[in-house]
Design an enzyme around this catalytic site. Structure first.
Site, PDB file in Angstrom:
ATOM      1  N   GLY A  33       0.838  -1.156   0.001  1.00 57.07           N
ATOM      2  CA  GLY A  33      -0.066   0.009  -0.020  1.00 57.07           C
ATOM      3  C   GLY A  33       0.890   1.255  -0.060  1.00 57.07           C
ATOM      4  O   GLY A  33       2.275   1.106   0.255  1.00 57.07           O
TER       5      GLY A  33
ATOM      6  N   CYS B 150       5.445  -5.997   1.622  1.00 52.47           N
ATOM      7  CA  CYS B 150       5.882  -4.602   1.569  1.00 52.47           C
ATOM      8  C   CYS B 150       5.036  -3.968   2.585  1.00 52.47           C
ATOM      9  O   CYS B 150       5.327  -4.106   3.905  1.00 52.47           O
ATOM     10  CB  CYS B 150       5.598  -4.100   0.145  1.00 52.47           C
ATOM     11  N   TYR B 151       4.140  -3.188   2.390  1.00 52.12           N
ATOM     12  CA  TYR B 151       3.369  -2.370   3.639  1.00 52.12           C
ATOM     13  C   TYR B 151       2.807  -3.525   4.628  1.00 52.12           C
ATOM     14  O   TYR B 151       2.767  -3.269   5.876  1.00 52.12           O
ATOM     15  CB  TYR B 151       2.290  -1.366   2.899  1.00 52.12           C
TER      16      TYR B 151
ATOM     17  N   HIS C 213       7.983  -7.402  -3.916  1.00 54.31           N
ATOM     18  CA  HIS C 213       6.589  -7.715  -4.543  1.00 54.31           C
ATOM     19  C   HIS C 213       6.746  -9.162  -5.399  1.00 54.31           C
ATOM     20  O   HIS C 213       7.251  -9.248  -6.371  1.00 54.31           O
ATOM     21  CB  HIS C 213       6.280  -6.607  -5.573  1.00 54.31           C
TER      22      HIS C 213
ATOM     23  N   GLU D 221       4.560 -10.764  -6.431  1.00 55.79           N
ATOM     24  CA  GLU D 221       3.362 -11.146  -7.407  1.00 55.79           C
ATOM     25  C   GLU D 221       3.890 -10.432  -8.747  1.00 55.79           C
ATOM     26  O   GLU D 221       2.923 -10.517  -9.477  1.00 55.79           O
ATOM     27  CB  GLU D 221       2.075 -10.539  -6.921  1.00 55.79           C
TER      28      GLU D 221
ATOM     29  N   GLY E  82     -23.850  -7.747 -25.343  1.00 55.34           N
ATOM     30  CA  GLY E  82     -23.028  -8.482 -26.484  1.00 55.34           C
ATOM     31  C   GLY E  82     -21.707  -8.653 -26.229  1.00 55.34           C
ATOM     32  O   GLY E  82     -20.615  -9.022 -27.091  1.00 55.34           O
TER      33      GLY E  82
ATOM     34  N   VAL F  15     -18.110  -9.281 -23.733  1.00 55.79           N
ATOM     35  CA  VAL F  15     -17.561 -10.287 -23.073  1.00 55.79           C
ATOM     36  C   VAL F  15     -18.509 -10.538 -21.850  1.00 55.79           C
ATOM     37  O   VAL F  15     -18.886 -11.486 -21.529  1.00 55.79           O
ATOM     38  CB  VAL F  15     -16.045 -10.443 -22.841  1.00 55.79           C
ATOM     39  N   ASP F  16     -18.266  -9.470 -20.958  1.00 60.62           N
ATOM     40  CA  ASP F  16     -18.639  -9.670 -19.529  1.00 60.62           C
ATOM     41  C   ASP F  16     -20.116  -9.972 -19.351  1.00 60.62           C
ATOM     42  O   ASP F  16     -20.410 -10.901 -18.759  1.00 60.62           O
ATOM     43  CB  ASP F  16     -18.310  -8.299 -18.750  1.00 60.62           C
ATOM     44  N   SER F  17     -20.897  -9.307 -19.952  1.00 62.15           N
ATOM     45  CA  SER F  17     -22.347  -9.550 -19.791  1.00 62.15           C
ATOM     46  C   SER F  17     -22.588 -10.783 -20.475  1.00 62.15           C
ATOM     47  O   SER F  17     -23.450 -11.532 -19.975  1.00 62.15           O
ATOM     48  CB  SER F  17     -23.193  -8.150 -20.440  1.00 62.15           C
TER      49      SER F  17
ATOM     50  N   LYS G   1     -10.549  -9.370 -16.551  1.00 59.19           N
ATOM     51  CA  LYS G   1     -11.001  -9.526 -17.952  1.00 59.19           C
ATOM     52  C   LYS G   1     -10.433 -10.774 -18.530  1.00 59.19           C
ATOM     53  O   LYS G   1     -11.359 -11.667 -19.269  1.00 59.19           O
ATOM     54  CB  LYS G   1     -10.782  -8.304 -18.818  1.00 59.19           C
TER      55      LYS G   1
END
Ligand code: XMP
Length: 517
Positions: free
Chosen positions: A56, A83-84, A169, A171, A224, A226-228, A373
């Site tokens: 953070g 880290c933080y 980090h 990640e 129409g 991707v997500d919905s 996504k």
């Protein structure tokens, strides 16, 4: 959604928090993010195998610095502070954290001084990625130093309490073998079992939706995109045709988009879709409006009015309980509202159906709210969705209205649609569609002089916008080959009535945005 036995990431507002959860899910172990302010009951209630404390931007000494309930360190669960997160853990347990004389940003070498489960199987010297100002100089009782970089204690542990901290980090990809450090935490320290895969996500989610909806009906505002679409297909798997999707033609869609998308959703995905042509209503509402935010507001409000009208009509005609609303909300949409940093400044009012009127008493179903996504795309692939949907470029809710600067009229929309179709066609033909984030045309409200067939012409200017990006937070303009730009330019000027000039947008984000309005 929750899967017991996963790893919970408590967010201190770090830039990379989302990545931590991602890296854990890549190990096929469930991971969800909670704000650091989550209550101890909420954390325990998820029955996690372990907890990660994110990085953070704050110092533990800042006024209002984010904190967790420190009982999280005494639950008997393994904890990894990054880290933080490490600084906060050390500080809370009586260690000493100070402002570093030399801040560490970027690469450093971690030299290990002792063996640690966290680094099992890894070399003694590792390139790691730092981004910190403060660091730990005095360890809390029970802790040992595992390794250092030139300027800081970089890894600490109290194996008896299963508490671990790293100043760098793991990640981010710049940390050598960082995924293996997280894997050691997940499997060797937390002893987590693999409990998350695309297939298990789908079956768990479908089961949970079935339970949530019971015998009731659900409604989905489908675009129409991707997500919905992935959200709708998941809910459809759970409750079949008790899900009705509403797809609105705002008159601001791209060429053939309404018809093509309807066909695909109905005929190939077998979804029940109510296609609503509301184009005249939207155009009327936009009459005379030139201010971008005003356009967005009116489109958002009209969308809600159309959707609410359909919802009432469908609820009446089905005669049954239409109680649930499906939304394709993703994790990045959620985090702004819960992040410890607070909501970020409004650059543009993105529109979705979140602002529905209160007299539509829907409960939300948001099956994708923990995902990114690209994870949604993977789930979509597992569900058998075609590439036409999975690889489709994002398209803003207000559609072409924010790509047509100035007043939106039918005539100008036709010009923009024609130009846009050429841009996309040429990008596809050059094999670039899957390599760029978005490619589209923008119609500028200026006319310029040209010469066509010995005559003076005076027509519109089309800007071509093609960008590369990872997540739309930052973007760069695509270095398109000259011949692709040439074909686009020649075709647009020759084939689209009233256009005399084509320009290429060479602005990155920031400082520009991807869309022009
Ligand atoms: P900007 O223009 O802010 O866009 O750089 C970032 C990404 O978001 C998309 N976008 C929207 N999506 N509703 C949406 O659903 C909106 O109002 C909206 N405005 C921008 C844009 O296409 C890009 O991918």
């Amino acid at each position: 959604m929750n899967v017991p036995g996963g790893v919970i990431v408590l967010d201190f507002g770090g830039q990379y928090t989302q990545l931590i959860a991602r890296r854990i899910r890549e190990q096929e172990v469930f991971s969800a993010i909670l704000p650091c302010s989550a209550s101890i009951d909420e954390i325990e209630g998820l029955r996690p195998a372990g907890v990660v404390l994110s990085g953070g931007p704050s110092s533990v000494y800042d006024k209002g610095a984010p904190v967790c309930d420190s009982r999280v360190l005494g639950l008997g669960l393994p904890v990894l502070g990054i880290c933080y997160g490490m600084q906060w853990m050390a500080h809370s347990l009586g260690g000493n954290v100070v402002k570093a004389e030399h801040r560490e940003y970027g690469p450093a070498t971690l030299d290990r001084e002792r063996d640690s489960t966290l680094f099992r199987g890894l070399p003694e010297h590792l390139k790691v990625w730092n981004s910190h100002g403060d660091h730990v100089i005095g360890l809390p009782a029970g802790f040992e130093t595992v390794g250092r970089t030139d300027n800081a204690v970089a890894a600490i542990e109290d194996p008896s309490r299963r508490l671990y901290g790293v100043e760098f980090h793991p990640e981010v990809l710049h940390t050598e073998r960082g995924s293996e450090i997280l894997r050691n935490f997940v499997f060797e320290v937390c002893r987590a079992e693999k409990n998350w895969s695309r297939a298990s996500f789908i079956s768990d989610t479908v089961g949970a939706i079935r339970q949530q909806v019971g015998d009731a009906q659900a409604l989905c505002a489908l675009s129409g995109g991707v997500d919905s679409t992935v959200a709708a297909v998941l809910v459809h798997r759970a409750i079949g045709d008790r899900l009705t999707n509403v797809f609105v033609d705002t008159g601001l869609l791209r060429r053939n988009e309404f018809q093509d998308t309807l066909e695909l959703l109905r005929d190939r995905l077998h979804l029940k879709v109510d296609g609503v042509d509301a184009s005249e209503r939207f155009l009327a509402r936009l009459h005379g409006v030139t201010d971008p935010e005003e356009k967005r507001k009116r489109i958002g409000a009209e969308f809600i009015a159309v959707f609410a009208g359909e919802a009432k009509r469908l609820a009446l005609s089905s005669g049954s309980d239409m109680r649930f609303l499906v939304q394709g909300t993703l994790y990045p949409d959620v985090i702004e509202s819960v992040s410890v940093k607070g909501p970020s400044a409004v650059i543009k009012t993105h529109h979705n159906v979140g602002g529905l009127p209160k007299d539509l008493p829907f409960q939300l179903i948001e099956p994708l709210r923990d995902l990114f996504k690209d994870e949604v795309r993977m789930i979509g692939r597992e569900l058998g969705l075609p590439d036409e949907i999975l690889l489709k470029h994002p398209f803003p809710g207000p559609g072409l209205a924010v790509r047509l600067l100035g007043e939106v009229t039918k005539d100008k929309l036709e010009v923009l649609r024609a130009a846009d179709a050429i841009v996309v066609e040429e990008i596809r033909r050059a094999g670039l569609y899957g390599k760029v984030w978005q490619a589209f045309a923008v119609l500028l409200p200026v006319r310029s002089v040209g010469v066509m067939g010995d005559y003076r012409s005076y027509g519109y200017t089309i800007a071509v916008r093609v960008v590369t990006s990872e997540d739309a937070m930052t973007a760069d303009w695509a270095r398109l080959p000259w011949d692709v730009l040439e074909r686009i330019s020649t075709r647009v000027v020759n084939e689209v009535r009233d256009v005399t000039r084509v320009v290429y947008d060479v602005s990155s984000k920031p400082p520009s945005t991807i869309e022009w309005e």
